[in-house]
Every structure is written in C-alpha cells, then in structure tokens.
Design a protein around this motif. Structure first.
Motif, PDB file in Angstrom:
ATOM      1  N   GLU A  67       0.830  -1.207   0.000  1.00 23.38           N
ATOM      2  CA  GLU A  67       0.000   0.000   0.000  1.00 23.38           C
ATOM      3  C   GLU A  67       0.867   1.260   0.000  1.00 23.38           C
ATOM      4  OE1 GLU A  67      -3.572   0.811   1.060  1.00 23.38           O
ATOM      5  OE2 GLU A  67      -4.374  -1.180   1.481  1.00 23.38           O
ATOM      6  N   VAL A  68       2.040   1.171   0.607  1.00 22.64           N
ATOM      7  CA  VAL A  68       2.982   2.293   0.551  1.00 22.64           C
ATOM      8  C   VAL A  68       3.377   2.563  -0.897  1.00 22.64           C
ATOM      9  CG1 VAL A  68       5.371   2.965   1.058  1.00 22.64           C
ATOM     10  CG2 VAL A  68       3.930   2.073   2.876  1.00 22.64           C
ATOM     11  N   CYS A  69       3.693   1.503  -1.623  1.00 23.35           N
ATOM     12  CA  CYS A  69       4.077   1.651  -3.032  1.00 23.35           C
ATOM     13  C   CYS A  69       2.919   2.215  -3.848  1.00 23.35           C
ATOM     14  CB  CYS A  69       4.515   0.305  -3.600  1.00 23.35           C
ATOM     15  SG  CYS A  69       6.025  -0.335  -2.854  1.00 23.35           S
ATOM     16  N   ALA A  70       1.717   1.729  -3.593  1.00 24.72           N
ATOM     17  CA  ALA A  70       0.542   2.217  -4.316  1.00 24.72           C
ATOM     18  C   ALA A  70       0.281   3.679  -3.974  1.00 24.72           C
ATOM     19  CB  ALA A  70      -0.672   1.367  -3.956  1.00 24.72           C
ATOM     20  N   TYR A  71       0.426   4.020  -2.711  1.00 22.77           N
ATOM     21  CA  TYR A  71       0.198   5.395  -2.260  1.00 22.77           C
ATOM     22  C   TYR A  71       1.172   6.354  -2.942  1.00 22.77           C
ATOM     23  CZ  TYR A  71       0.463   9.454   0.877  1.00 22.77           C
ATOM     24  OH  TYR A  71       0.504  10.724   1.386  1.00 22.77           O
ATOM     25  N   LEU A  72       2.436   5.968  -2.987  1.00 19.04           N
ATOM     26  CA  LEU A  72       3.451   6.831  -3.598  1.00 19.04           C
ATOM     27  C   LEU A  72       3.200   7.007  -5.088  1.00 19.04           C
ATOM     28  CD1 LEU A  72       6.627   5.500  -1.787  1.00 19.04           C
ATOM     29  CD2 LEU A  72       5.551   7.730  -1.470  1.00 19.04           C
ATOM     30  N   SER A  73       2.806   5.938  -5.762  1.00 19.93           N
ATOM     31  CA  SER A  73       2.575   6.026  -7.204  1.00 19.93           C
ATOM     32  C   SER A  73       1.363   6.891  -7.518  1.00 19.93           C
ATOM     33  CB  SER A  73       2.376   4.621  -7.792  1.00 19.93           C
ATOM     34  OG  SER A  73       1.161   4.038  -7.337  1.00 19.93           O
ATOM     35  N   GLU A  74       0.376   6.923  -6.613  1.00 17.63           N
ATOM     36  CA  GLU A  74      -0.836   7.694  -6.868  1.00 17.63           C
ATOM     37  C   GLU A  74      -0.711   9.152  -6.424  1.00 17.63           C
ATOM     38  OE1 GLU A  74      -4.235   5.739  -5.326  1.00 17.63           O
ATOM     39  OE2 GLU A  74      -3.919   3.903  -6.480  1.00 17.63           O
ATOM     40  N   GLN A  75       0.358   9.477  -5.707  1.00 14.24           N
ATOM     41  CA  GLN A  75       0.550  10.858  -5.276  1.00 14.24           C
ATOM     42  C   GLN A  75       1.324  11.676  -6.306  1.00 14.24           C
ATOM     43  OE1 GLN A  75      -0.890  12.099  -2.368  1.00 14.24           O
ATOM     44  NE2 GLN A  75      -1.799  10.076  -2.518  1.00 14.24           N
ATOM     45  N   GLY A  76       2.020  10.999  -7.202  1.00 13.65           N
ATOM     46  CA  GLY A  76       2.921  11.686  -8.099  1.00 13.65           C
ATOM     47  C   GLY A  76       2.283  12.182  -9.383  1.00 13.65           C
ATOM     48  N   VAL A  77       3.097  12.927 -10.142  1.00  9.95           N
ATOM     49  CA  VAL A  77       2.665  13.480 -11.427  1.00  9.95           C
ATOM     50  C   VAL A  77       2.343  12.363 -12.407  1.00  9.95           C
ATOM     51  CG1 VAL A  77       3.392  14.906 -13.381  1.00  9.95           C
ATOM     52  CG2 VAL A  77       4.051  15.544 -11.064  1.00  9.95           C
ATOM     53  N   ALA A  78       3.092  11.259 -12.327  1.00 13.08           N
ATOM     54  CA  ALA A  78       2.914  10.169 -13.282  1.00 13.08           C
ATOM     55  C   ALA A  78       1.500   9.604 -13.235  1.00 13.08           C
ATOM     56  CB  ALA A  78       3.933   9.060 -13.000  1.00 13.08           C
TER      57      ALA A  78
END
Length: 206
Positions: free
Chosen positions: A61-72
């Motif tokens: 969930e940490v990985c998912a959270y980081l990916s969804e917070q970014g510009v990408a």
C-alpha cells in the motif's frame, strides 16, 4: 460527524503510510517492526492493523500510495479521461517521466528494491509477491485505459491489441530502469524522446 470520522481515519492512514515509507527506506523491511511504525506515526499498533491486514500489505500500500501521489499517476489518469483530446502526448510524457533522474533515484530506495526482489524470487514471501503482482496488474489496466482512449481519438489503430501494447510498454520501462541501474545511472538512449517516438510508432503493428 460521520464525515469527520472518515477524514480522521484517512489522516491516520496517511500518517501510517508516510511513517512506513520512511522506516522501510531507512531501515529496510525486515528490520522495521509495526511498533516502530506506530511510534513514528503516533498511533497505536491496533490502528495499523485496523487499516492494514499485515506488514506485507502495508508495504504494498505504501508503493501504491506513492505512485498515486505523483505526477505520473495524474498524467496517466488524465490520458484515460474521455474529455482528453490528445491522450497520446500524455502517455508519451508519462513514459519519459521514467527516464528522469529523480524518478530513478526514488526507485533505488530500499523499500522499492525489497519489493522488487521479493516479487521476483520464488523463495520470497508469497503474500508479498501476490500483493505486488496486483499492483503491477493495476498499472497495466491504467495504461491500457489510456491507450484505449488514444484508439477512440484516432491516434492508434482500432485493431491494436491493448493488452499486448500495455505489456510491451511496461516491459520496456522496467527494462530501462534495470539497465540504468546496471549501468550506474548511464542512460541507454542518447535521446529519450526519439526512442519514445520509435516505441509508439511500433505500437501500430500490434
């Protein structure tokens, strides 16, 4: 009152995710206990288990959270939106983001290296491998949705195999990141934009 409770719960979850990322990155997954995360996030251990089934689920969930917070993530989401008239340019920008040094440096953190190795090794944690496989599947579906929008807008041929095209792009990106790592941050392409154009031109054959 219900809205406030939901907001409070979301804030607690975000604190846990941020604390977990910091500790996983600094100490590593195995050396970080739930008690360490609870202390940094200023929550109880029971709060962590209320939001997350176990430590492996928290890591993913940490990985998912980081990916969804970014510009990408925002860029890919916008590329899939029906109102977007030029999804291909956004998809290309999304691909090129993976060649930027700040993105590559983030992927070098212990937390990502651990998840990556755990997902690829047969003797690793089965729960973690399954969770990470679900994340990869979600990334695949998001890219496929963006590519589908490009088909609708006439930027890709109707006959294109969206599953194959999305897998092709993701595989190239994963390979690119590994190449840069092995080459000690030496980029394999002299001109990433031209390479990106070649990749997307080849999609017309899928």
């Amino acid at each position: 009152m219900a809205n406030k409770s939901y907001q409070d719960s979301s804030e607690v979850k975000e604190r846990i995710l941020k604390a977990a990322f910091k500790l996983f990155s600094e100490r590593g997954f195995d050396s970080t206990g739930v008690a360490h995360i609870a202390k940094l996030a200023k929550v109880s251990r029971s709060s962590i288990y209320w939001h997350f089934f176990n430590k492996e689920t928290l890591l993913c969930e940490v990985c998912a959270y980081l990916s969804e917070q970014g510009v990408a993530f925002t860029m890919l989401k916008q590329a899939a939106a029906p109102g977007t008239q030029d999804p291909m340019s956004l998809i290309k920008q999304w691909v090129l983001l993976h060649t930027q040094n700040e993105v590559l440096e983030k992927l070098e953190k212990k937390v990502f290296r651990f998840v990556e190795s755990a997902a690829l090794q047969f003797d690793s944690n089965e729960i973690l491998r399954q969770e990470f496989a679900a994340l990869i599947a979600l990334r695949h579906e998001r890219l496929k949705s963006a590519l589908k929008n490009a088909v609708i807008k006439g930027q890709l041929p109707n006959k294109i195999n969206l599953d194959a095209a999305a897998s092709y792009i993701n595989t190239l990106l994963f390979g690119y990141v590994d190449f840069v790592r092995l080459g000690r941050k030496t980029h394999p392409f002299l001109n990433e934009e031209k390479a990106c154009d070649v990749i997307f031109e080849s999609l017309k054959n899928f």
